[in-house]
Design a protein around this motif. Structure first.
Motif, PDB file in Angstrom:
ATOM      1  N   THR A 137       0.832  -1.205   0.000  1.00  0.00           N
ATOM      2  CA  THR A 137       0.000   0.000   0.000  1.00  0.00           C
ATOM      3  C   THR A 137       0.865   1.253   0.000  1.00  0.00           C
ATOM      4  OG1 THR A 137      -1.664  -1.232   1.257  1.00  0.00           O
ATOM      5  CG2 THR A 137      -1.928   1.156   1.138  1.00  0.00           C
ATOM      6  N   PHE A 174      -6.875  10.632  -7.973  1.00  0.00           N
ATOM      7  CA  PHE A 174      -6.363  10.111  -9.239  1.00  0.00           C
ATOM      8  C   PHE A 174      -7.511   9.776 -10.185  1.00  0.00           C
ATOM      9  CE2 PHE A 174      -5.050   6.632 -12.000  1.00  0.00           C
ATOM     10  CZ  PHE A 174      -3.857   7.113 -12.530  1.00  0.00           C
ATOM     11  N   GLU A 175      -8.533   9.121  -9.647  1.00  0.00           N
ATOM     12  CA  GLU A 175      -9.689   8.739 -10.470  1.00  0.00           C
ATOM     13  C   GLU A 175     -10.436   9.975 -10.973  1.00  0.00           C
ATOM     14  OE1 GLU A 175     -11.785   6.208  -7.806  1.00  0.00           O
ATOM     15  OE2 GLU A 175     -10.601   4.423  -8.303  1.00  0.00           O
ATOM     16  N   VAL A 214      -3.876   6.997   1.316  1.00  0.00           N
ATOM     17  CA  VAL A 214      -3.781   6.310   0.026  1.00  0.00           C
ATOM     18  C   VAL A 214      -5.153   6.253  -0.645  1.00  0.00           C
ATOM     19  CG1 VAL A 214      -3.177   4.155  -1.149  1.00  0.00           C
ATOM     20  CG2 VAL A 214      -1.796   4.956   0.782  1.00  0.00           C
ATOM     21  N   ASP A 215      -6.194   6.033   0.151  1.00  0.00           N
ATOM     22  CA  ASP A 215      -7.554   6.037  -0.394  1.00  0.00           C
ATOM     23  C   ASP A 215      -7.904   7.416  -0.963  1.00  0.00           C
ATOM     24  OD1 ASP A 215      -7.882   3.400   0.326  1.00  0.00           O
ATOM     25  OD2 ASP A 215      -8.935   3.843   2.199  1.00  0.00           O
ATOM     26  N   ARG A 227       2.088   1.833  -3.493  1.00  0.00           N
ATOM     27  CA  ARG A 227       0.996   2.362  -4.317  1.00  0.00           C
ATOM     28  C   ARG A 227       0.773   3.836  -4.018  1.00  0.00           C
ATOM     29  NH1 ARG A 227      -4.640   1.748  -3.372  1.00  0.00           N
ATOM     30  NH2 ARG A 227      -5.922   2.178  -5.213  1.00  0.00           N
ATOM     31  N   GLY A 228       0.873   4.204  -2.748  1.00  0.00           N
ATOM     32  CA  GLY A 228       0.709   5.607  -2.369  1.00  0.00           C
ATOM     33  C   GLY A 228       1.776   6.499  -2.970  1.00  0.00           C
ATOM     34  N   GLU A 235      -6.134   3.702 -15.193  1.00  0.00           N
ATOM     35  CA  GLU A 235      -6.339   2.949 -13.963  1.00  0.00           C
ATOM     36  C   GLU A 235      -5.280   3.349 -12.964  1.00  0.00           C
ATOM     37  OE1 GLU A 235      -3.825  -0.999 -15.336  1.00  0.00           O
ATOM     38  OE2 GLU A 235      -6.016  -1.014 -15.457  1.00  0.00           O
ATOM     39  N   ALA A 236      -5.529   3.032 -11.708  1.00  0.00           N
ATOM     40  CA  ALA A 236      -4.596   3.424 -10.662  1.00  0.00           C
ATOM     41  C   ALA A 236      -3.216   2.844 -10.940  1.00  0.00           C
ATOM     42  CB  ALA A 236      -5.109   2.943  -9.305  1.00  0.00           C
ATOM     43  N   THR A 238      -6.143   7.882  -4.205  1.00  0.00           N
ATOM     44  CA  THR A 238      -6.799   7.086  -5.249  1.00  0.00           C
ATOM     45  C   THR A 238      -8.015   7.820  -5.800  1.00  0.00           C
ATOM     46  OG1 THR A 238      -6.071   5.024  -4.196  1.00  0.00           O
ATOM     47  CG2 THR A 238      -7.888   4.870  -5.760  1.00  0.00           C
ATOM     48  N   LYS A 239      -8.804   8.426  -4.926  1.00  0.00           N
ATOM     49  CA  LYS A 239      -9.984   9.171  -5.361  1.00  0.00           C
ATOM     50  C   LYS A 239      -9.572  10.379  -6.196  1.00  0.00           C
ATOM     51  CE  LYS A 239     -12.960   7.758  -1.511  1.00  0.00           C
ATOM     52  NZ  LYS A 239     -13.683   8.197  -0.283  1.00  0.00           N
ATOM     53  N   LEU A 283       1.001   6.916  -6.683  1.00  0.00           N
ATOM     54  CA  LEU A 283      -0.113   7.847  -6.851  1.00  0.00           C
ATOM     55  C   LEU A 283       0.343   9.290  -6.638  1.00  0.00           C
ATOM     56  CD1 LEU A 283      -2.861   5.805  -4.984  1.00  0.00           C
ATOM     57  CD2 LEU A 283      -3.044   6.585  -7.356  1.00  0.00           C
TER      58      LEU A 283
END
Length: 218
Positions: A12, A149-150, A142-143, A15-16, A186-187, A146-147, A19
């Motif tokens: 995670t 990024f989307e 991280v969440d 991934r952070g 995509e992420a 992600t938001k 991002l």
């Protein structure tokens, strides 16, 4: 609810970081315009890996080691200017200033962009926040990334003011959705990409057919 495993924490965190870099307008603009060469998108993946490598890999840590690492990051947060005495099982963690320095240096070396605003500071701040939360099994940051990024899909980073000779720029996002930034479908996943290769220059030949010897630019 069970605590996340060290492997999940590391995954995670990586991934952070990816991002955070994908959301950096300065880097997105450099990738869009291939300022780092034709492999600029690959360089961004390598860049994320280089930032992750500044931090100890906790994927195989024992619970005791993980707790020591959490204690170490807590001391960095509460007294960053003091001489730190790490727990015996802890490994040294970079601070925000060190992360920012690497961000700026890679942007200059690999993308020829001199970032003269506060955006590198903000990216470094995001990376450190992601790190501290992930170590504690919290993935809220991280969440949130992600938001963001989307929500950014379909938006292109554009130069808001005239660009000078040193690639010192101001950036904004174009919301009309005509063009997309690379890899925005995509992420992003962290890729263990090899270090970027410099393009090989063709040998210079004089009028008599002899190859000239030139000094390599540093």
């Amino acid at each position: 609810m069970a605590s996340p495993t060290p492997a999940k924490i590391q995954e995670t965190f990586e991934r952070g970081v990816a991002l955070s870099l994908h959301l950096w307008p300065a880097l997105s603009l450099a990738v869009q315009n291939n300022w780092g060469g034709s492999d600029s998108a690959d360089k961004r993946d390598w860049f994320a890996g280089a930032i992750v490598d500044l931090f100890p890999d906790v994927s195989k840590f024992t619970p005791a080691q993980l707790q020591a690492q959490i204690t170490a990051t807590s001391s960095l947060t509460t007294a960053p200017s003091a001489t730190q005495i790490l727990p015996s099982q802890a490994q040294e963690e970079p601070d925000q200033e060190e992360v920012e320095t690497v961000l700026l240096q890679v942007m200059l070396d690999e993308f020829e962009v001199n970032v003269d605003d506060d955006s590198a500071y903000e990216v470094a701040e995001s990376v450190i926040k992601v790190r501290n939360e992930c170590l504690r099994g919290k993935f809220d940051e991280v969440d949130a990334l992600t938001k963001r990024f989307e929500a950014k899909k379909g938006k292109k980073v554009v130069i808001a003011q005239a660009e000078d000779q040193d690639n010192e720029t101001d950036w904004d996002t174009d919301e009309d959705g005509d063009e997309e930034d690379v890899d925005m479908d995509e992420a992003p996943a962290l890729v263990n990409a090899p270090a970027p290769k410099k393009e090989k220059e063709e040998p210079e030949v004089d009028e008599d057919g002899f190859q000239k010897v030139t000094r390599k630019k540093r």
